[in-house]
Design a protein around this motif. Structure first.
Motif: not given
Length: 198
Positions: A130-139
């Motif tokens: 199981l992969l929990l995927l997210c991003h840390t960059d913001v606008v």
């Protein structure tokens, strides 16, 4: 990018962090029985005996995890990862150090040094992963459009304010705390449990 991504104010309600036992899935008779019997548990390094429905334990554990998610979310928001240019490496390093404190090993993988991705895992058996995927960059956030500094991570009236609080550093914090808490409990998944923050 949608209009919601560019909204000047972002906040996440600390009390709205859902934990696995609050998601509302129906419990089978066996899992309900485990909450009804007295149990010896370890919470925060202190042994506790709970009985009845286990609500005291769940409330304490839920509060501790919410506080942990809130603290990590605030720290993540204080890392300016505005894209462009991104600078996700600072957030990845924060997450790596946080996870290491719970015994979770992670790797930083980058095409360019300032844009590292974090990949952490709890090794499991031969079952599906199981992969929990997210991003840390913001606008981009123009401070003139905000009533609080956009990278303050300010907690006001139970609400965390800052750029990325909703998109998507709150999910990053929740995923990281989930992995860390499972590792602290000695959890072994049937397949690898992977957390990736890009």
């Amino acid at each position: 990018s949608s209009d919601l991504d560019r909204a000047p104010q972002r906040r996440a309600l600390a009390e709205h962090v859902l934990l696995p036992d609050e998601v509302g899935e129906s419990r089978g008779a066996e899992s309900l029985r485990q909450w009804a019997e007295p149990a010896h548990v370890l919470v925060g390094g202190i042994g506790e005996e709970v009985g009845h429905d286990g609500s005291m334990l769940r409330a304490t554990a839920a509060t501790d995890l919410r506080d942990e998610v809130t603290d990590l979310l605030q720290r993540l928001i204080r890392v300016d990862t505005t894209n462009p240019p991104g600078n996700e490496t600072a957030a990845a390093e924060l997450l790596r150090d946080y996870l290491a404190a719970s015994g979770v090993e992670s790797q930083l993988i980058a095409k360019t040094p300032e844009r590292a991705n974090l990949v952490a895992r709890i090794p499991g058996g031969d079952g599906p992963s199981l992969l929990l995927l997210c991003h840390t960059d913001v606008v981009y956030a123009d401070p003139a459009d905000w009533t609080v500094p956009p990278f303050s991570g300010e907690l006001r009236d139970g609400v965390v304010w800052g750029r990325g609080a909703l998109d998507m550093k709150s999910q990053v914090a929740a995923n990281a705390v989930a992995i860390a808490s499972l590792a602290r409990e000695g959890f072994t998944p049937s397949g690898d449990l992977i957390f990736a923050a890009t």
